[in-house]
Design an enzyme around this catalytic site. Structure first.
Site, PDB file in Angstrom:
ATOM      1  N   GLU A  36     -44.159  13.933 -25.188  1.00 16.38           N
ATOM      2  CA  GLU A  36     -43.208  14.346 -26.273  1.00 16.38           C
ATOM      3  C   GLU A  36     -44.218  15.109 -27.428  1.00 16.38           C
ATOM      4  OE1 GLU A  36     -39.054  14.288 -26.297  1.00 16.38           O
ATOM      5  OE2 GLU A  36     -39.116  13.926 -24.591  1.00 16.38           O
ATOM      6  N   GLY A  83     -35.475  16.198 -28.491  1.00 19.34           N
ATOM      7  CA  GLY A  83     -36.116  15.043 -27.781  1.00 19.34           C
ATOM      8  C   GLY A  83     -36.915  13.923 -28.688  1.00 19.34           C
ATOM      9  N   ARG A  84     -37.316  14.822 -29.482  1.00 20.42           N
ATOM     10  CA  ARG A  84     -38.119  13.983 -30.675  1.00 20.42           C
ATOM     11  C   ARG A  84     -37.117  12.695 -31.723  1.00 20.42           C
ATOM     12  NH1 ARG A  84     -41.325  18.541 -32.262  1.00 20.42           N
ATOM     13  NH2 ARG A  84     -42.577  18.601 -31.112  1.00 20.42           N
TER      14      ARG A  84
END
Lengths: 256, 379
Positions: free
Chosen positions: B363, B242-243
């Protein structure tokens, strides 16, 4: 039904003499995108296969892959060092030779122009060399048993033509909205590389027919044109200014 | 920048840019203002593969690589960060964990409709009392016959208002080690599954961020993702990927703001010349462009490492930290270059400025990222 679409990898930077096409300075001519869409719609309506054809260095394979990602069945590239420096006639000669080799075909489609040279000559010249009928700036196509009805708008009139196959068309860029490429089709089009590459020998052409040698047009230089814009304040009272302005406009032929 | 990319990646960029300019540019301001989720565009994106970017073909996806994924998120966010957020969260922290940890049956059931965008996914970890410390979650899933009885209170769920398939982080054994959390997949419509009101947020307003609550909600045992106790690993694996998406999103916001600033600096005249002629403006533009460039390079490196099957956790954390902080600086300078107009809703830079801010929070906050990066160096 075999439809051939001629496309070009155009230079996206400002033009200068002797430019070399490379991967990061080129992209698919935007005026060719509606042509690819037209070919796909004809295929969807009538069946058959579609071939994307281009001429250029090996980096032009990219636009053929993009055409395949859009849905065309196969790509063919006319590629030979002797083709470098071709003007529109030499380009049309090479494309016509490739199209001839792709027989049998029913339709050859071109864009009306390219964004990097903008001559609009290649489609008509290639059709002439192939000896097939041509209608330019087509914006609507209707299928009939013997071929096509096509329409184009010119000088405020709509012209309607009946064509039998094989024929060539240049497609008006505003005639259709090109489809978006499905992301799922990009990987296979670029990773499974089966573009046919034809050199001069394959095209049965001699070096003096193409490239610099086969080009009657020589581009001696390209330089940026300068815009001459000048601002002048007309002096005097309002009436004098108005009289002077009218005089100047009349002298320049803009009124009167 | 594009000269380091392959032709395939350049075509990915151009395709997404054409789509974003045509479909998103005209509505980006309005959907931000109205806090409206643009279903009409989302449906088109679903048909074009945007919701299954890295999903294998046999499960209905586009089967592209991580670098393509980063470019896609960057290009959407350059025009509309809210939708970039929807797409990145759906792909990386909802669909990807199912692909990585799901059984064949689970993948076959959940992934195809997600990959086509017919269902939207969400990652439900954060709770009122558990954010950066994910192990503090209080939601529970207690076995009862063939089901878990789930009670959960999840907040700030990206895509929450429209999500169908939700990864819910829970404790299956509330007395045990808090790190022994698990993930169950709950579908909207299940009795006891309640979507809360949409959050009224500063930025990313077209994303329907909401709370999701489960009250004695019976979720079949077969909806457990991976094993009981594997939740933390699932969460961290998802966030690693996700990063890359958030870094790409930040780079895209920065790119969009830079382009707006360049355009404005050319047409705005002060002291008799366009303000781009002033050294103070040039200085900001040079700084912005350098930050955008570095953000993209760090993002592409993390993505390329992932594509090569090499460790990328540290690199994706650094890319996310750098790009998110950079996007705040870039959008701040874009507002400054626009002067008073930059503070007005007449120009898009105020939206970029608001949208950029949260990239340093979600996140994993910048602070958590610094901790993760430092720990990686001190192993």
């Amino acid at each position: 039904m075999h439809i051939i679409v001629c496309i070009k990898s155009v230079i996206v930077k400002a033009p200068e003499a002797g430019m070399v096409r490379s991967h990061d300075s080129t992209e698919l001519n935007p005026f060719d995108r509606p042509v690819l869409e037209t070919a796909l719609r004809i295929k969807e309506a009538r069946g058959g296969i579609t071939t994307a054809l281009s001429m250029g260095p090996e980096s032009s394979i990219s636009v053929l892959s993009e055409a395949r990602a859009m849905g065309l069945d196969r790509g063919v590239l006319a590629c030979d060092p002797a083709l470098a420096g071709s003007d529109t006639l030499a380009t049309s000669t090479a494309l016509a030779a490739a199209i001839d080799k792709l027989r049998p075909f029913d339709l050859v489609l071109f864009g009306t122009r390219t964004s990097d040279s903008d001559t609009g000559q290649v489609g008509p010249q290639a059709a002439l060399l192939l000896g097939i009928p041509l209608v330019t700036q087509v914006h609507s196509i209707e299928y009939i048993d013997s071929g096509l009805y096509v329409e184009r708008t010119v000088d405020g009139f709509i012209e309607k033509f009946e064509l039998s196959f094989p024929a060539a068309l240049t497609i008006h860029p505003a005639s259709v909205q090109p489809r978006d490429i499905d992301l799922a089709d990009i990987g296979p089009a670029f990773e499974k590389q089966d573009t046919k590459i034809w050199n001069l020998g394959d095209l049965e052409l001699s070096p003096d027919q193409v490239g610099d040698a086969g080009s009657p047009t020589k581009v001696l230089s390209i330089s940026k044109s300068k815009r001459h814009k000048r601002c002048e304040f007309i002096k005097g009272d309002t009436l004098e200014q108005a009289d002077e302005l009218i005089k100047r406009l009349a002298e320049s032929g803009m009124i009167g | 920048m594009d000269s380091i990319l392959s032709e395939k990646h350049r075509v990915v960029r151009r395709s997404v840019r054409r789509f974003s300019e045509r479909e998103l540019r005209p509505i980006a301001k309005e959907i931000d203002h109205e806090a409206r989720f643009p279903w009409e565009v989302v449906e088109k994106m679903g048909r074009l593969g945007y919701f299954g970017i890295q999903v294998p073909k046999e499960l209905g996806g586009a089967d592209l690589d991580s670098l393509s994924y980063a470019i896609i998120i960057e290009e959407i966010s350059r025009v509309c960060a809210s939708l970039g957020l929807c797409v990145t969260v759906h792909n990386s922290v909802a669909v990807y964990p199912i692909l990585a940890f799901g059984s064949e049956e689970q993948k076959a059931e959940w992934v195809p409709p997600l990959a086509r965008g017919e269902k939207i996914g969400a990652f439900c970890l954060t709770e009122p009392n558990a954010g950066s410390d994910a192990t503090g979650i209080e939601s529970t899933a207690i076995k009862d016959g063939n089901s878990y009885v789930v009670n959960a209170n999840k907040v700030f769920v990206t895509n929450g208002g429209v999500a169908d398939t939700c990864l819910i982080f829970v404790q299956t054994n509330p007395g045990a080690d808090r790190k022994e959390m698990s993930v169950v997949v709950a579908e909207r419509g299940t009795t006891g599954f309640v979507v809360g009101d949409l959050e009224d947020l500063c930025g990313m307003r077209a994303n329907p961020v909401s709370s999701i609550r489960l009250y004695d909600c019976r979720v079949p045992l077969k909806n457990l993702l991976g094993q009981e106790g594997q939740g933390l690993r699932i969460g961290l694996t998802a966030l690693d990927t996700g990063r890359i998406g958030i870094a790409a999103q930040s780079a895209g916001i920065g790119q969009g703001a830079l382009e707006e600033a360049l355009g404005y600096a050319r047409q705005r005249r002060q002291f008799g010349v366009p303000i781009e002629k002033h050294q103070a403006i040039q200085s900001m533009i040079a700084e912005m462009a350098t930050l955008v460039d570095a953000s993209k390079l760090m993002t592409y490196r993390a993505a390329a490492l992932r594509d090569k099957g090499k460790p990328f956790s540290q690199e994706s954390a650094m890319a996310k930290l750098f790009a998110s902080e950079a996007s705040s600086k870039i959008t701040d300078m874009a507002v400054q270059i626009h002067g008073g107009y930059g503070y007005s809703k007449l120009y898009p830079v105020e939206r970029y400025y608001r949208d950029a801010r949260v990239t340093r929070i979600y996140e994993g906050t910048s602070e958590i990222h610094r901790m993760v990066i430092a720990r990686g160096l001190m192993k």
